[in-house]
Design an enzyme around this catalytic site. Structure first.
Site, PDB file in Angstrom:
ATOM      1  N   VAL A  43       0.831  -1.211   0.000  1.00 12.37           N
ATOM      2  CA  VAL A  43       0.000   0.000   0.000  1.00 12.37           C
ATOM      3  C   VAL A  43       0.868   1.266   0.000  1.00 12.37           C
ATOM      4  CG1 VAL A  43      -0.152  -0.030   2.548  1.00 12.37           C
ATOM      5  CG2 VAL A  43      -1.965   1.073   1.236  1.00 12.37           C
ATOM      6  N   LYS A  44       2.109   1.152   0.498  1.00 14.52           N
ATOM      7  CA  LYS A  44       2.949   2.335   0.633  1.00 14.52           C
ATOM      8  C   LYS A  44       3.526   2.843  -0.682  1.00 14.52           C
ATOM      9  CE  LYS A  44       3.225   4.039   3.949  1.00 14.52           C
ATOM     10  NZ  LYS A  44       2.455   4.784   4.993  1.00 14.52           N
ATOM     11  N   ASP A  45       3.389   2.099  -1.766  1.00 15.04           N
ATOM     12  CA  ASP A  45       3.802   2.625  -3.075  1.00 15.04           C
ATOM     13  C   ASP A  45       3.035   3.908  -3.393  1.00 15.04           C
ATOM     14  OD1 ASP A  45       5.387   0.419  -3.308  1.00 15.04           O
ATOM     15  OD2 ASP A  45       4.280  -0.511  -4.963  1.00 15.04           O
ATOM     16  N   ALA A  48       4.565   6.765  -1.321  1.00 14.95           N
ATOM     17  CA  ALA A  48       5.890   7.115  -1.846  1.00 14.95           C
ATOM     18  C   ALA A  48       5.748   7.946  -3.123  1.00 14.95           C
ATOM     19  CB  ALA A  48       6.703   5.850  -2.096  1.00 14.95           C
ATOM     20  N   THR A  75       7.480   1.834   3.115  1.00  9.01           N
ATOM     21  CA  THR A  75       7.658   3.155   2.495  1.00  9.01           C
ATOM     22  C   THR A  75       9.057   3.259   1.911  1.00  9.01           C
ATOM     23  OG1 THR A  75       6.112   4.103   4.031  1.00  9.01           O
ATOM     24  CG2 THR A  75       7.506   5.654   2.857  1.00  9.01           C
TER      25      THR A  75
END
Ligand code: PMP
Length: 338
Positions: A43-45, A48, A75
């Protein structure tokens, strides 16, 4: 033609996966948004990408620049991918207590890893504060600052929330997830609460033990009890991203419940996911029972299990923590079990 433009064009637009076993058991539609299918694996794409794009738009980050972040987790992985794709230098400051596998993975992706001694948040030598200072010292560098940089929750307001609304055709009764920075819950809550719907979509925070946010939602004071083996979630403070978010309720999920759910998802749905997904799906199942049959409940499947092979998927390590996964009984379709 349906072609996506490189790594960056591939972030987001993840599918909703219906979890058949839990849906049948609760009489609700339990849907998991497959964030583990993002190109960097989590999910952190989204976060970022939004942080880098926001800094580019504001000319804080220019060609040949550097992105610095204090993170041991997803992240850092997302930023390392995006920096490679955009030709930026990426520096990741992490506590030296983190696993060598994590450091190796970041180095493989082209990031410079700077381990520092572990120190509490209040200490000026805490890894996040070191990252902030480092970014100030390097010309043409930004500190990603995922906890308090609002580009994080904006990513979820502009992408995750709208995708959920679109893919459920607005037929969503509740959204539940755990928080680390709070960006996901804050962005999704804002988007869904703004939609015309009566009653409004119910927003529920799922919290591991050892995090102070359950108590915050219930009593407006951050207070933690116990501890958890989960990584990337739980918080001891209300970040700028999480501040002023409409949250209707909270539920605490303990490690045993989380581990049982992670293994159930693996054996029953064929999904190999990390611990935060176990917390999220267990919370969705709890909410389904509380709301009763006939509701549609969405949660997130944040990342894949492979990052946690040495811990969550290592029986010996789990046993050392007093945890033994309760494995669901095998179901054999289309044949007699032998
Ligand atoms: N699950 C995993 C595996 C994560 O790495 C994170 C981010 N730290 C989260 C959930 C929580 O997301 P957020 O930071 O948006 O609250």
């Amino acid at each position: 033609m349906d072609v996506r433009e490189g790594f960056i064009g591939t972030v987001g637009r993840t599918p909703l996966i219906r979890l058949a076993g839990l849906s049948a058991e609760t009489g609700c539609e339990i849907l998991g948004k497959a964030e583990f299918l993002n190109p960097g694996g989590s999910v952190k794409d989204r976060t970022a990408l939004y942080i880098v794009r926001d800094a580019e738009r504001r000319h804080l980050l220019n060609p040949g620049g550097t992105v610095v972040e204090g993170t041991a987790g997803n992240t850092g992985i997302g930023l390392a991918h995006i920096c490679a794709a955009r030709d930026y230098r990426c520096i990741v400051v992490i506590p030296d207590t983190q696993s060598p596998e994590k450091m190796e993975r970041l180095r493989l992706l082209g990031a410079e890893v700077r381990p520092v001694p572990a120190a509490p948040y209040a200490d000026p030598n805490n890894y996040q504060k070191v990252a902030g200072r480092l970014a100030q010292e390097i010309p043409n560098a930004i500190w990603a600052n995922q906890f308090d940089n609002l580009a994080n929750r904006q990513a979820h307001y502009e992408t995750t929330g709208p995708e959920i609304w679109h893919d459920t055709a607005g037929k969503i009764d509740a959204f539940v997830c755990a928080t680390g920075t709070g960006g996901t819950l804050a962005g999704v809550s804002r988007y869904l609460k703004e939609r015309e719907r009566n009653p409004p979509v119910r927003i529920v925070l799922a919290d591991p033990m050892g995090s102070g946010l359950y108590h915050f939602v219930k009593h407006r004071v951050v207070k933690a009890e116990g501890n958890s083996i989960t990584e990337g979630i739980g918080s001891s403070r209300v970040t700028a991203n999480l501040a002023d978010t409409l949250i209707d309720d909270a539920v605490q999920i303990d490690d045993q419940t989380c581990v049982d759910m992670v293994y159930r998802l693996l054996r029953e749905e064929g999904l190999w996911l990390g611990g935060s997904s176990g917390i999220n799906v267990a919370a969705a199942a709890w909410l389904a029972r509380e709301m009763g049959p006939g509701h549609t409940i969405v949660t997130l499947l944040c990342d894949r299990g492979d990052l946690y092979a040495a811990r969550l998927f290592n029986a010996e390590w789990l046993a050392g923590k007093g945890l033994t996964p309760k494995l669901p009984t095998a179901r054999h379709h289309g044949g007699t079990p032998v």
